[in-house]
Design an enzyme around this catalytic site. Structure first.
Site, PDB file in Angstrom:
ATOM      1  N   THR A  18      49.916  32.210  25.459  1.00 55.36           N
ATOM      2  CA  THR A  18      48.471  32.330  25.633  1.00 55.36           C
ATOM      3  C   THR A  18      48.133  33.667  26.263  1.00 55.36           C
ATOM      4  O   THR A  18      46.997  33.915  26.637  1.00 55.36           O
ATOM      5  CB  THR A  18      47.938  31.193  26.533  1.00 55.36           C
ATOM      6  OG1 THR A  18      48.681  31.209  27.765  1.00 55.36           O
ATOM      7  CG2 THR A  18      48.123  29.860  25.872  1.00 55.36           C
ATOM      8  N   SER A 246      47.158  36.720  39.594  1.00 58.34           N
ATOM      9  CA  SER A 246      46.546  36.230  38.370  1.00 58.34           C
ATOM     10  C   SER A 246      46.285  37.421  37.459  1.00 58.34           C
ATOM     11  O   SER A 246      46.493  38.565  37.832  1.00 58.34           O
ATOM     12  CB  SER A 246      45.230  35.524  38.679  1.00 58.34           C
ATOM     13  OG  SER A 246      44.326  36.441  39.240  1.00 58.34           O
ATOM     14  N   LYS A 247      45.838  37.116  36.275  1.00 60.08           N
ATOM     15  CA  LYS A 247      45.634  38.195  35.309  1.00 60.08           C
ATOM     16  C   LYS A 247      44.647  39.249  35.796  1.00 60.08           C
ATOM     17  O   LYS A 247      44.784  40.425  35.498  1.00 60.08           O
ATOM     18  CB  LYS A 247      45.192  37.616  33.972  1.00 60.08           C
ATOM     19  CG  LYS A 247      46.376  37.029  33.226  1.00 60.08           C
ATOM     20  CD  LYS A 247      45.948  36.267  31.996  1.00 60.08           C
ATOM     21  CE  LYS A 247      47.163  35.503  31.461  1.00 60.08           C
ATOM     22  NZ  LYS A 247      46.819  34.522  30.458  1.00 60.08           N
ATOM     23  N   ARG A 248      43.669  38.813  36.526  1.00 65.47           N
ATOM     24  CA  ARG A 248      42.693  39.779  37.023  1.00 65.47           C
ATOM     25  C   ARG A 248      43.121  40.326  38.370  1.00 65.47           C
ATOM     26  O   ARG A 248      42.392  41.006  39.040  1.00 65.47           O
ATOM     27  CB  ARG A 248      41.301  39.131  37.136  1.00 65.47           C
ATOM     28  CG  ARG A 248      41.153  38.121  38.246  1.00 65.47           C
ATOM     29  CD  ARG A 248      39.916  37.276  38.082  1.00 65.47           C
ATOM     30  NE  ARG A 248      40.077  36.337  36.982  1.00 65.47           N
ATOM     31  CZ  ARG A 248      40.764  35.192  37.073  1.00 65.47           C
ATOM     32  NH1 ARG A 248      41.358  34.863  38.202  1.00 65.47           N
ATOM     33  NH2 ARG A 248      40.869  34.378  36.054  1.00 65.47           N
ATOM     34  N   HIS A 249      44.337  40.006  38.758  1.00 69.68           N
ATOM     35  CA  HIS A 249      44.736  40.353  40.108  1.00 69.68           C
ATOM     36  C   HIS A 249      46.123  40.958  40.142  1.00 69.68           C
ATOM     37  O   HIS A 249      47.014  40.465  40.825  1.00 69.68           O
ATOM     38  CB  HIS A 249      44.695  39.096  40.985  1.00 69.68           C
ATOM     39  CG  HIS A 249      44.661  39.403  42.439  1.00 69.68           C
ATOM     40  ND1 HIS A 249      43.492  39.513  43.130  1.00 69.68           N
ATOM     41  CD2 HIS A 249      45.635  39.671  43.312  1.00 69.68           C
ATOM     42  CE1 HIS A 249      43.767  39.810  44.379  1.00 69.68           C
ATOM     43  NE2 HIS A 249      45.068  39.923  44.509  1.00 69.68           N
TER      44      HIS A 249
END
Length: 477
Positions: A18, A246-249
């Site tokens: 994903t 996380s992906k934004r982090h």
RNA sequence: GCUCCCGUCGUCUAGUGGUUAGGACACCAGCCUUUCACGUUGGGUACACGGGUUCGAAUCCCGUCGGGAGCGCCA
């Protein structure tokens, strides 16, 4: 437990396609790979694509690419979980027939309400088992049922984990999870158990975020009378601020690390030290790792991702890699690096030869391949150079005078190699009563446009006699 | 909210009842030096807190606080 002791180790890395292969997934893959290598076993790769909406072919190739770049090869063919859906259905129906599972006709609205009420009453949000013992004859028309596990309600489930130790989860906190969705497709929870069993996986190594799943999965194993594999739930990697990665982090794909100029062996070395240790050792060759790696040596607490440390390790590998080999690594990396195009455009055999000469001086100063290319950018910079601020200051009238004075010396040097240049320049400095720095710095500024660079004699040689003289004249005028 | 896990320098960690609490990265200072690095020498910084147990606790027990994870017809 009738597991034969002679069974060779089989691990698996089971990413869901994903998104890209992020740093946490990379480490999980690394640990699986290391353990398999250390024990003479195998690591299998399984793509968990039962979520048809979110799985993408792009993500699959990104993951495969990432693993390959990191050098984490897997054994046998890649297994696609969704392709095994028929088997999953068969197992679920078998459980149904044996009374270990049941059809549930609760609607999404009912489930939502159940959860809301439980939360409001301070209970954990769980399915209440309303269809567990209900007569299927009461099934509402038009509702496609799911198949749920008839989970154990009393007692507790014990996860005997190699890393986490003995973890006890009360069964009352586990509910009757869905095995088969109403569309007939398996859920992750069910597919994992069936696949790990069918693939003869002996050791499940994954993130601790799966720890409570482990308890649920153990219940499925028990309902199936299957042997539960050994488990090792490894701690997660957090961002520099301690928050979840996380992906934004900060959780970048491994392709991003390749683009930032990290070496696969450096990333592996950095990653293996996040959670795993072997005394005071810091640098581990791949061979060292595969020899020394053990599961019990993994700690339980989460680690923060520290770029400075990664850079240090990367710098170590850049410095210690042989010149010819490093050059090949750079050539392979060039298409992925920001400065790649400029170097690719200049990459003739002659350029390559000179780059190789400059490499020892370059690699000493670089923490990443991008640093190295930046340091080498003088080699591809078009004339006339535009000196940066500090370099411009070195090219004041005094500096320019000294450059002019040096031109005839440089013109007379042959062969134009670093050793000869150094000897001639040093004697020139001696006879004129200057310090070497007084000539080296303006030279550096004229040749590279900067106040810092590799050793000036190496720069001269890398550029060659005519280019060097031309650059000096550009500035001396 | 409920369940589970974690808590040694800023960061990664060693340590399993008796150590001047070690190493690495980062940081500061010196040396080296044609700049910057590399290298090298030295330096400061840690057992979250409070109770126990013990002759003796970073190490064992309890509590507090802090952090994290999980609780889907996602994986």
């Amino acid at each position: 437990m009738d597991e034969p002791m002679s069974d060779a180790v089989i691990t698996r890395f089971a990413p869901s396609p994903t998104g890209f292969l992020h740093i946490g997934g990379a480490r999980t893959a690394l640990f699986n790979w290391l353990f398999a290598r250390a024990t003479g076993g195998k690591m299998l790769l399984r793509i968990e694509d039962t979520d048809r909406q979110r799985s993408t072919p792009e993500a699959i190739s990104a993951i495969l690419d990432g693993l390959s770049w990191l050098g984490l090869n897997w054994d046998g063919d890649t297994i696609y979980q969704f392709a095994r859906a028929e088997r999953h259905r068969q197992v679920a129906h078998d459980m149904l027939a044996r009374g270990r599972a049941y059809r549930c006709y609760a609607t999404a609205a009912e489930l939502d309400e159940m959860r809301e009420r439980a939360t409001a009453e301070g209970r954990p949000p769980r399915y209440d088992g309303r269809w567990r013992d209900r007569d299927p004859a009461e099934a509402p028309a038009g509702v496609e049922p799911v198949i749920r596990l008839k989970a154990e309600r009393d007692g507790e489930t014990i996860v005997d984990d190699i890393v986490q130790g003995r973890v006890v989860i009360p069964n009352k906190d586990l509910d009757d999870l869905v095995l088969l969705r109403s569309d007939g497709n398996p859920t992750y929870m069910h597919a994992v158990v069936v696949d790990d069993h069918d693939m003869n996986v002996t050791h499940i190594i994954r993130g601790v975020d799966h720890l409570t799943n482990a308890a649920r999965q153990i219940q499925i194993y028990r309902a199936l009378d299957w042997v539960v594999p050994q488990m090792a739930h490894i701690p997660l990697i957090h961002g520099a601020d301690g928050a979840k990665l996380s992906k934004r982090h900060g959780a970048l794909g491994v392709d991003a690390y390749r683009a930032m100029g990290y070496l696969p062996e450096a990333l592996r070395n950095y990653l293996v030290r996040l959670g795993w240790s072997h005394g005071d050792d810091e640098i581990f060759s791949t061979e060292d790792m595969t020899r020394l790696f053990t599961l019990p040596a993994i700690g339980k607490s989460a680690a923060r991702f520290d770029v400075a440390k990664l850079e240090n390790v990367n710098g170590h590998y850049i410095r210690t890699t042989g010149n010819e080999q490093l050059l090949e690594t750079i050539e392979q990396a060039l298409p992925h690096l920001p400065a790649g195009p400029a170097f690719l455009a200049a990459w003739t055999d002659e350029f390559r030869r000179r780059f190789l000469k400059a490499l020892p001086g370059l690699k000493e100063r670089a923490k990443t391949l991008n640093d190295l290319l930046d340091m080498a950018s003088f080699m591809v910079a078009p004339r006339p150079l535009r000196p940066d601020e500090k370099a411009a200051r070195l090219l004041d009238s005094d500096g320019r005078d000294r450059l002019s004075a040096i031109v005839p010396v440089l013109e007379s040097i042959s062969p134009f190699d670093a050793a000869t240049i150094e000897a001639r320049l040093k004697s020139h400095v001696e006879t004129t009563g200057m310090k070497l720095g007084q000539i080296a710095q303006p030279l550096r500024a004229a040749l590279t446009g900067r106040a810092m660079s590799p050793g000036i004699f190496d720069v001269l040689e890398a550029l060659g006699q005519s280019e060097s003289l031309a650059r000096i004249k550009d500035q001396a005028a």
